[in-house]
Design a protein around this motif. Sequence first.
Motif, PDB file in Angstrom:
ATOM      1  N   GLY A  23       0.764  -1.243   0.000  1.00 13.58           N
ATOM      2  CA  GLY A  23       0.000   0.000   0.000  1.00 13.58           C
ATOM      3  C   GLY A  23       0.787   1.281   0.000  1.00 13.58           C
ATOM      4  N   ALA A  24       1.913   1.316  -0.683  1.00 16.59           N
ATOM      5  CA  ALA A  24       2.653   2.571  -0.798  1.00 16.59           C
ATOM      6  C   ALA A  24       1.813   3.603  -1.545  1.00 16.59           C
ATOM      7  CB  ALA A  24       3.974   2.346  -1.536  1.00 16.59           C
ATOM      8  N   GLY A  25       1.844   4.827  -1.066  1.00 15.82           N
ATOM      9  CA  GLY A  25       1.064   5.872  -1.721  1.00 15.82           C
ATOM     10  C   GLY A  25       1.029   7.125  -0.879  1.00 15.82           C
ATOM     11  N   ALA A  26       0.164   8.043  -1.236  1.00 13.77           N
ATOM     12  CA  ALA A  26       0.048   9.308  -0.527  1.00 13.77           C
ATOM     13  C   ALA A  26      -0.249   9.064   0.959  1.00 13.77           C
ATOM     14  CB  ALA A  26      -1.054  10.154  -1.147  1.00 13.77           C
ATOM     15  N   GLY A  27       0.423   9.804   1.817  1.00 14.98           N
ATOM     16  CA  GLY A  27       0.226   9.669   3.256  1.00 14.98           C
ATOM     17  C   GLY A  27       1.088   8.601   3.889  1.00 14.98           C
ATOM     18  N   ALA A  68       8.366   4.409  -5.851  1.00 19.20           N
ATOM     19  CA  ALA A  68       7.664   4.810  -4.621  1.00 19.20           C
ATOM     20  C   ALA A  68       7.270   6.281  -4.679  1.00 19.20           C
ATOM     21  CB  ALA A  68       8.543   4.541  -3.403  1.00 19.20           C
ATOM     22  N   LYS A  69       8.154   7.132  -5.206  1.00 21.87           N
ATOM     23  CA  LYS A  69       7.822   8.551  -5.317  1.00 21.87           C
ATOM     24  C   LYS A  69       6.675   8.755  -6.296  1.00 21.87           C
ATOM     25  CE  LYS A  69       9.729  13.143  -6.099  1.00 21.87           C
ATOM     26  NZ  LYS A  69      10.917  13.949  -6.452  1.00 21.87           N
ATOM     27  N   ALA A  70       6.710   8.021  -7.431  1.00 21.50           N
ATOM     28  CA  ALA A  70       5.637   8.150  -8.423  1.00 21.50           C
ATOM     29  C   ALA A  70       4.301   7.681  -7.861  1.00 21.50           C
ATOM     30  CB  ALA A  70       5.996   7.359  -9.678  1.00 21.50           C
ATOM     31  N   MET A  71       4.325   6.762  -6.892  1.00 18.04           N
ATOM     32  CA  MET A  71       3.098   6.304  -6.246  1.00 18.04           C
ATOM     33  C   MET A  71       2.548   7.340  -5.264  1.00 18.04           C
ATOM     34  SD  MET A  71       3.907   2.275  -5.488  1.00 18.04           S
ATOM     35  CE  MET A  71       3.684   1.024  -6.766  1.00 18.04           C
ATOM     36  N   GLY A  72       3.340   8.366  -4.946  1.00 15.77           N
ATOM     37  CA  GLY A  72       2.876   9.431  -4.064  1.00 15.77           C
ATOM     38  C   GLY A  72       3.389   9.348  -2.649  1.00 15.77           C
ATOM     39  N   ALA A  73       4.259   8.376  -2.361  1.00 16.42           N
ATOM     40  CA  ALA A  73       4.764   8.208  -0.998  1.00 16.42           C
ATOM     41  C   ALA A  73       5.864   9.220  -0.682  1.00 16.42           C
ATOM     42  CB  ALA A  73       5.301   6.793  -0.818  1.00 16.42           C
ATOM     43  N   HIS A  74       6.073   9.425   0.613  1.00 19.17           N
ATOM     44  CA  HIS A  74       7.226  10.189   1.092  1.00 19.17           C
ATOM     45  C   HIS A  74       8.381   9.197   1.212  1.00 19.17           C
ATOM     46  CE1 HIS A  74       9.271  13.485   3.231  1.00 19.17           C
ATOM     47  NE2 HIS A  74       9.815  12.524   3.958  1.00 19.17           N
ATOM     48  N   LYS A  99      17.979   7.418  14.672  1.00 17.47           N
ATOM     49  CA  LYS A  99      17.053   7.623  15.790  1.00 17.47           C
ATOM     50  C   LYS A  99      15.926   8.581  15.411  1.00 17.47           C
ATOM     51  CE  LYS A  99      17.046   8.935  20.701  1.00 17.47           C
ATOM     52  NZ  LYS A  99      17.898   9.427  21.835  1.00 17.47           N
ATOM     53  N   ALA A 100      16.224   9.527  14.524  1.00 18.30           N
ATOM     54  CA  ALA A 100      15.223  10.517  14.124  1.00 18.30           C
ATOM     55  C   ALA A 100      14.040   9.882  13.394  1.00 18.30           C
ATOM     56  CB  ALA A 100      15.870  11.578  13.240  1.00 18.30           C
ATOM     57  N   PHE A 101      14.224   8.665  12.884  1.00 18.33           N
ATOM     58  CA  PHE A 101      13.144   7.996  12.147  1.00 18.33           C
ATOM     59  C   PHE A 101      12.556   6.803  12.908  1.00 18.33           C
ATOM     60  CE2 PHE A 101      15.203  10.440   8.895  1.00 18.33           C
ATOM     61  CZ  PHE A 101      14.141  10.859   8.097  1.00 18.33           C
ATOM     62  N   ALA A 102      12.911   6.646  14.162  1.00 19.44           N
ATOM     63  CA  ALA A 102      12.384   5.546  14.967  1.00 19.44           C
ATOM     64  C   ALA A 102      10.860   5.598  15.021  1.00 19.44           C
ATOM     65  CB  ALA A 102      12.972   5.587  16.373  1.00 19.44           C
ATOM     66  N   SER A 103      10.216   4.486  14.696  1.00 21.78           N
ATOM     67  CA  SER A 103       8.754   4.325  14.749  1.00 21.78           C
ATOM     68  C   SER A 103       7.996   5.255  13.806  1.00 21.78           C
ATOM     69  CB  SER A 103       8.241   4.527  16.190  1.00 21.78           C
ATOM     70  OG  SER A 103       8.873   3.632  17.074  1.00 21.78           O
ATOM     71  N   LYS A 104       8.635   5.663  12.703  1.00 19.01           N
ATOM     72  CA  LYS A 104       7.996   6.629  11.806  1.00 19.01           C
ATOM     73  C   LYS A 104       7.795   6.136  10.371  1.00 19.01           C
ATOM     74  CE  LYS A 104       9.578  10.746  14.299  1.00 19.01           C
ATOM     75  NZ  LYS A 104      10.378  11.996  14.227  1.00 19.01           N
ATOM     76  N   VAL A 105       8.319   4.972  10.042  1.00 19.24           N
ATOM     77  CA  VAL A 105       8.287   4.526   8.643  1.00 19.24           C
ATOM     78  C   VAL A 105       7.219   3.446   8.484  1.00 19.24           C
ATOM     79  CG1 VAL A 105       9.657   3.664   6.716  1.00 19.24           C
ATOM     80  CG2 VAL A 105      10.760   5.033   8.494  1.00 19.24           C
ATOM     81  N   ASP A 106       6.342   3.605   7.499  1.00 17.49           N
ATOM     82  CA  ASP A 106       5.235   2.663   7.306  1.00 17.49           C
ATOM     83  C   ASP A 106       5.656   1.392   6.574  1.00 17.49           C
ATOM     84  OD1 ASP A 106       2.995   4.366   8.329  1.00 17.49           O
ATOM     85  OD2 ASP A 106       3.695   5.669   6.712  1.00 17.49           O
ATOM     86  N   ILE A 107       6.460   1.542   5.545  1.00 17.65           N
ATOM     87  CA  ILE A 107       6.903   0.408   4.729  1.00 17.65           C
ATOM     88  C   ILE A 107       8.390   0.571   4.464  1.00 17.65           C
ATOM     89  CG2 ILE A 107       6.602  -0.850   2.554  1.00 17.65           C
ATOM     90  CD1 ILE A 107       3.905   0.831   2.302  1.00 17.65           C
TER      91      ILE A 107
END
Length: 351
Positions: free
Chosen positions: A175-179, A198-204, A236-244
Amino acid sequence: MATHIKAVGTTQAKKPLEVMDIARRDLQPDDVQFQILYCGICHSDLHQVNDDFGLGHFPMVPGHEFVGRVTAVGSEVTSFKVGDLAAVGCIVDSCGHCHACRHDLEQFCEGEGGTTLSFNSPDKYMDSMTYGGFSQSYVCKEKYTLHMPDSLDLASAAPLLCAGITVYSPLKHWGAGAGKTVGIVGIGGLGHVAIKIAKAMGAHVVVFTTSATKVVDAKRLGAHEAVLSTNPEQMKAFASKVDIIIDTVSAGHEINAYLNLLAIDGSLVLVGLPSEPLEVGAFNVVQGRRSFSGSNIGGIAETQEMLNFCAEHDIVADIELISADQINEAFERLENNDVCYRFVIDMSTLG
């Protein structure tokens, strides 16, 4: 009956590749025959010719991401004609009737013999193994032959047949995409294409790399952010922040460092093939209901979907075009990670 053509292959593991003659089957009613124009070199080709997984059969002709132009079609073929562009990836046959095949998941065929790969698989029509795209031509069943969009640069598009589908399939499935925040671990043949898709799908898109120079290049490729994974503070700045997270690394690495970056219900998907097992700490998946998963290429329908998506968004691989007599040098450089980011062979140089 068979047709003999030139190819580049090897007669034993870890031996330099050389020009050889191989046989292609004569056209069957549902076959497409095409001249190969370009063929990518994948790390899997290197693993196979080195017999790293103990599955090699020799003589072997590698190559599983190639594009060409149709030179003949069988009497029952309806979707290709002479002169059309055609492409073949990893899969050239399957049982066609098991649960996986009925659901367009030919890569997981459960029937007798399983999936037939474009090289180093038992050939159902010849008394040999299949021979791949390091060759002048190929014959493939229409059902497993792909339409290459003519808007893409053919040489740069060839790696999409493996690298493209290998990352597109899990990005779509999870489910990569916007948001969504998508992490890409490793910027190589797979990773650099994953950034673009991934960028073309709208993901960060956030890239994690051990190379300071690739931190810079990640932005050129389209990543929104890039992290030097050897820097604890940046991680550490990305701990618990990445969905996929799409993990493209094929060498041993500390997987728990990336599991800890996952958000609640996040998934880390392994598409690289490390030769040694990866140790996973139980708390790193229990905390946050995280998942550690894997993905292996994609089916024929999804591969065509990926090619169409890449054409729509003008996505191709960053390549270094080589001639057939440079293949051994390219394999040596690939073993030393000396490529940005994919070698592609101009097969017209195999005279």
